[in-house]
Design a protein around this motif. Structure first.
Motif, PDB file in Angstrom:
ATOM      1  N   PRO A  14       0.741  -1.239  -0.013  1.00 15.76           N
ATOM      2  CA  PRO A  14      -0.105   0.138  -0.089  1.00 15.76           C
ATOM      3  C   PRO A  14       0.899   1.263  -0.016  1.00 15.76           C
ATOM      4  N   ARG A  15       0.613   2.225  -0.732  1.00 13.74           N
ATOM      5  CA  ARG A  15       1.193   3.533  -0.812  1.00 13.74           C
ATOM      6  C   ARG A  15       0.741   4.188   0.422  1.00 13.74           C
ATOM      7  N   HIS A  16       1.635   4.706   1.265  1.00 11.34           N
ATOM      8  CA  HIS A  16       1.222   5.293   2.511  1.00 11.34           C
ATOM      9  C   HIS A  16       2.340   6.141   2.953  1.00 11.34           C
ATOM     10  N   SER A  17       1.974   7.010   4.217  1.00 14.17           N
ATOM     11  CA  SER A  17       2.893   7.637   5.095  1.00 14.17           C
ATOM     12  C   SER A  17       2.695   7.424   6.118  1.00 14.17           C
ATOM     13  N   ARG A  18       3.455   6.579   6.780  1.00 16.07           N
ATOM     14  CA  ARG A  18       3.383   6.403   8.426  1.00 16.07           C
ATOM     15  C   ARG A  18       1.885   5.511   8.713  1.00 16.07           C
ATOM     16  N   GLY A  19       1.641   4.742   7.871  1.00 21.77           N
ATOM     17  CA  GLY A  19       0.432   3.732   7.839  1.00 21.77           C
ATOM     18  C   GLY A  19      -0.733   4.703   7.276  1.00 21.77           C
ATOM     19  N   VAL A  20      -0.724   5.582   7.055  1.00 20.65           N
ATOM     20  CA  VAL A  20      -2.024   6.481   6.231  1.00 20.65           C
ATOM     21  C   VAL A  20      -1.899   6.507   4.964  1.00 20.65           C
ATOM     22  N   THR A  21      -2.637   5.639   4.245  1.00 22.51           N
ATOM     23  CA  THR A  21      -2.550   5.465   2.658  1.00 22.51           C
ATOM     24  C   THR A  21      -3.093   6.782   2.145  1.00 22.51           C
ATOM     25  N   GLU A  22      -2.931   6.793   0.751  1.00 19.89           N
ATOM     26  CA  GLU A  22      -3.308   7.939  -0.180  1.00 19.89           C
ATOM     27  C   GLU A  22      -4.728   7.848  -0.426  1.00 19.89           C
ATOM     28  N   VAL A  23      -5.619   6.871   0.162  1.00 18.42           N
ATOM     29  CA  VAL A  23      -7.002   6.743   0.065  1.00 18.42           C
ATOM     30  C   VAL A  23      -7.531   7.103   1.459  1.00 18.42           C
ATOM     31  N   THR A  24      -8.260   8.026   1.595  1.00 19.60           N
ATOM     32  CA  THR A  24      -8.877   8.678   2.691  1.00 19.60           C
ATOM     33  C   THR A  24      -9.711   7.755   3.395  1.00 19.60           C
ATOM     34  N   GLY A  25      -9.270   7.535   4.724  1.00 24.96           N
ATOM     35  CA  GLY A  25      -9.899   6.513   5.442  1.00 24.96           C
ATOM     36  C   GLY A  25      -9.360   5.187   5.618  1.00 24.96           C
ATOM     37  N   TYR A  66      -5.997   2.515   5.965  1.00 26.09           N
ATOM     38  CA  TYR A  66      -4.824   2.593   6.694  1.00 26.09           C
ATOM     39  C   TYR A  66      -4.138   1.125   6.825  1.00 26.09           C
ATOM     40  N   ALA A  67      -2.802   1.161   7.055  1.00 23.83           N
ATOM     41  CA  ALA A  67      -2.049  -0.318   7.171  1.00 23.83           C
ATOM     42  C   ALA A  67      -1.282  -0.254   8.479  1.00 23.83           C
ATOM     43  N   VAL A  68      -1.295  -1.145   8.965  1.00 24.02           N
ATOM     44  CA  VAL A  68      -0.535  -1.563  10.173  1.00 24.02           C
ATOM     45  C   VAL A  68       0.254  -3.034  10.014  1.00 24.02           C
ATOM     46  N   GLY A  69       1.422  -3.270  10.447  1.00 28.33           N
ATOM     47  CA  GLY A  69       2.076  -4.394  10.522  1.00 28.33           C
ATOM     48  C   GLY A  69       2.772  -4.910   9.302  1.00 28.33           C
ATOM     49  N   LEU A  70       3.011  -4.007   8.426  1.00 26.65           N
ATOM     50  CA  LEU A  70       3.727  -4.384   7.212  1.00 26.65           C
ATOM     51  C   LEU A  70       5.307  -4.282   7.657  1.00 26.65           C
ATOM     52  N   PRO A  71       6.160  -5.066   6.720  1.00 26.01           N
ATOM     53  CA  PRO A  71       7.495  -4.940   7.122  1.00 26.01           C
ATOM     54  C   PRO A  71       8.091  -3.515   6.731  1.00 26.01           C
ATOM     55  N   TRP A  72       8.701  -2.871   7.222  1.00 24.54           N
ATOM     56  CA  TRP A  72       9.238  -1.500   7.102  1.00 24.54           C
ATOM     57  C   TRP A  72       8.315  -0.516   6.706  1.00 24.54           C
ATOM     58  N   THR A 115       7.263  -6.053  14.073  1.00 29.72           N
ATOM     59  CA  THR A 115       7.654  -7.025  15.147  1.00 29.72           C
ATOM     60  C   THR A 115       6.704  -6.924  16.411  1.00 29.72           C
ATOM     61  N   LEU A 116       6.700  -7.890  17.389  1.00 29.69           N
ATOM     62  CA  LEU A 116       6.110  -7.724  18.532  1.00 29.69           C
ATOM     63  C   LEU A 116       6.360  -6.344  19.314  1.00 29.69           C
ATOM     64  N   ALA A 117       7.820  -6.089  19.159  1.00 27.40           N
ATOM     65  CA  ALA A 117       8.324  -4.836  19.572  1.00 27.40           C
ATOM     66  C   ALA A 117       7.893  -3.602  19.559  1.00 27.40           C
ATOM     67  N   LEU A 118       7.622  -3.368  18.056  1.00 26.75           N
ATOM     68  CA  LEU A 118       7.320  -1.878  17.652  1.00 26.75           C
ATOM     69  C   LEU A 118       5.909  -1.946  16.805  1.00 26.75           C
ATOM     70  N   VAL A 119       5.322  -2.984  16.683  1.00 25.61           N
ATOM     71  CA  VAL A 119       4.069  -2.677  15.947  1.00 25.61           C
ATOM     72  C   VAL A 119       3.082  -2.056  16.686  1.00 25.61           C
ATOM     73  N   GLY A 120       3.073  -2.211  17.894  1.00 28.94           N
ATOM     74  CA  GLY A 120       2.175  -1.069  18.866  1.00 28.94           C
ATOM     75  C   GLY A 120       2.459   0.341  18.449  1.00 28.94           C
ATOM     76  N   ASP A 121       3.694   0.840  18.316  1.00 29.64           N
ATOM     77  CA  ASP A 121       3.869   2.187  18.213  1.00 29.64           C
ATOM     78  C   ASP A 121       3.125   2.588  16.839  1.00 29.64           C
ATOM     79  N   ASP A 122       3.175   1.915  15.870  1.00 28.63           N
ATOM     80  CA  ASP A 122       2.571   2.222  14.661  1.00 28.63           C
ATOM     81  C   ASP A 122       1.019   2.351  14.594  1.00 28.63           C
ATOM     82  N   ALA A 123       0.540   0.936  15.432  1.00 33.89           N
ATOM     83  CA  ALA A 123      -0.743   0.960  15.820  1.00 33.89           C
ATOM     84  C   ALA A 123      -1.514   2.224  16.651  1.00 33.89           C
ATOM     85  N   LYS A 124      -0.644   2.645  17.640  1.00 35.07           N
ATOM     86  CA  LYS A 124      -0.810   3.706  18.316  1.00 35.07           C
ATOM     87  C   LYS A 124      -1.024   5.092  17.250  1.00 35.07           C
TER      88      LYS A 124
END
Length: 418
Positions: free
Chosen positions: A371-382, A384-390, A398-407
């Motif tokens: 998905p084309r995005h910026s910090r998990g916010v895709t270019e399509v309004t509404g 989002y993406a979380v949990g993808l590599p990089w 990972t279990l360590a940092l996926v929570g930060d992106d989800a937040k």
């Protein structure tokens, strides 16, 4: 005509990314539903083999409301314990999960999204794609050239040596799955051939800490010291988002996996798998150079960033270890392999995964189906993406940092993000 269930936000996937997102949405008071295609909680950890242990230590559990504070922070959890954690985690955070509900099509509609599933249709204002990075097992097209008498499966379907017919086994790929499955087969007394890829080895411990400690610290704090190599903006190309993690294992208390050492233990090493020629498998004829490249990978990237971070942060750590030179090579490797002649009855393709957003009827994917995005916010309004590599940095999935992106994504959904 069926009636759609209206919902503010749908989260697709109830693995670690989806549950972490649900936690923050609940905290923000957002009405939402988490859809999971599987019949049971546990995410992709349920697809790992019987003897699998997490490759990241216990201290890496940093999900919201699920952090490790026990007596063994540097130990590693077995597969079933990880699955049980998630089956406890979902009800503990009151995640509204609907199991056995697979998304089959999703499109824009009425300013939001129409989401068709095996359990009915939803009309959602917002959707979070949290269906993971381990969706489509990749198997080389050349596999079709093998004899139908050879048992083939992807590492995704491997569970234990007993499911394979008697005889020798060829493992293709030396990422974490390939290396660990090879050790699993060796422990069962199986004869193993191994096609060596270019994935780097790494020491399990470096400068007094588990190597993941330094990976995590550089991800979290490297930018504070001008060390940005683990941030997505520094990737050399979009394709680099799919680089494999270094070859280590969490089994037996955690250890390094050395390809040369596997060879010393009796594994027959070959170059990179290239194809078939009249039923004979062909490999690159560069095993000495390939082994040297695999061994040099840590020193060319992870080591440099760990050392730079330790120096910049003024951390009192032991000095860098000097790797012992190792010139061992097998007496023969061969660029051609006749499976019948070598008694090889099984081939395990440890050749990775591709993303699967085939249900999306929305033009939001790039040339890598990402998905084309910026910090998990895709270019399509509404959307989002979380949990993808990089997604934002090296350890985003990972279990360590996926929570930060989800937040961050949950905050954006509620209008609290920037």
């Amino acid at each position: 005509m069926d009636t759609a269930q209206s919902i503010n936000t749908l989260v697709i996937g109830a693995g670690q990314a989806g549950l972490a997102t649900s936690y923050w949405l609940t905290r923000h008071g957002v009405e939402h539903q988490v859809l999971e295609r599987r019949e049971d909680l546990g995410g992709a950890w349920q697809d790992r083999w019987d003897s699998f242990y997490l490759n990241t230590p216990n201290f890496s559990f940093m999900l919201p409301a699920l952090t490790y504070d026990g007596p063994e922070p540097d130990a590693f959890l077995p597969r079933d314990a990880v699955i049980d954690l998630f089956r406890d985690y979902a009800p503990r955070i009151s995640a509204p999960v609907r199991l056995g509900t697979e998304v089959t099509r999703m499109r824009r509609a009425n300013g939001g999204f129409s989401v068709e599933t095996t359990g009915g249709r939803f009309a959602a204002q917002k959707v979070v794609l949290a269906n993971g990075a381990f969706q489509l097992p990749r198997i080389p097209a050349a596999s079709a050239g093998l004899s139908p008498h050879v048992f083939q499966l992807h590492s995704h379907g491997y569970r234990n040596p007993q499911q394979l017919p008697d005889g020798a086994v060829l493992v293709v790929g030396t990422g974490q799955s390939g290396g660990q499955i090879t050790e699993d087969l060796l422990a069962a007394g199986r004869e193993v051939h191994l096609a060596v890829s270019s994935r780097p080895e790494a020491p399990r411990r470096y400068r007094g800490q588990d190597v993941f400690h330094w990976i995590l610290q550089v991800n979290l704090h490297g930018p504070e010291y001008g060390i940005n190599g683990f941030q997505v903006e520094q990737l050399p190309s979009p394709a680099a988002r799919f680089m494999c993690n270094p070859l280590v294992s969490g089994n037996d208390g955690g250890h390094s996996i050395r390809v040369r050492e596997l060879g010393r233990r009796g594994v027959r090493l070959h170059g990179r798998f290239e194809g078939t020629d009249d039923g004979v498998l062909t490999f690159s004829d560069d095993l000495p150079e390939r082994l040297a490249m695999v061994e040099a990978g840590f020193g060319q990237r992870l080591k440099l960033m760990a050392d730079a971070y330790i120096a910049a942060a003024g951390i009192d750590a032991p000095p860098p270890e000097t790797p012992t030179a190792d010139a061992w090579l097998p007496a023969e490797s061969g660029a051609r392999l006749d499976l019948d002649a070598e008694g090889i009855t099984s081939v395990i393709w440890a050749t990775g995964y591709g993303l699967d957003f085939s249900f999306l009827d929305i033009p939001v994917l790039d040339g890598w189906d990402y998905p084309r995005h910026s910090r998990g916010v895709t270019e399509v309004t509404g959307l989002y993406a979380v949990g993808l590599p990089w997604l934002t940095r090296h350890a985003s999935a990972t279990l360590a940092l996926v929570g930060d992106d989800a937040k961050f994504v949950a905050g954006h959904i509620t209008g609290l993000g920037s």
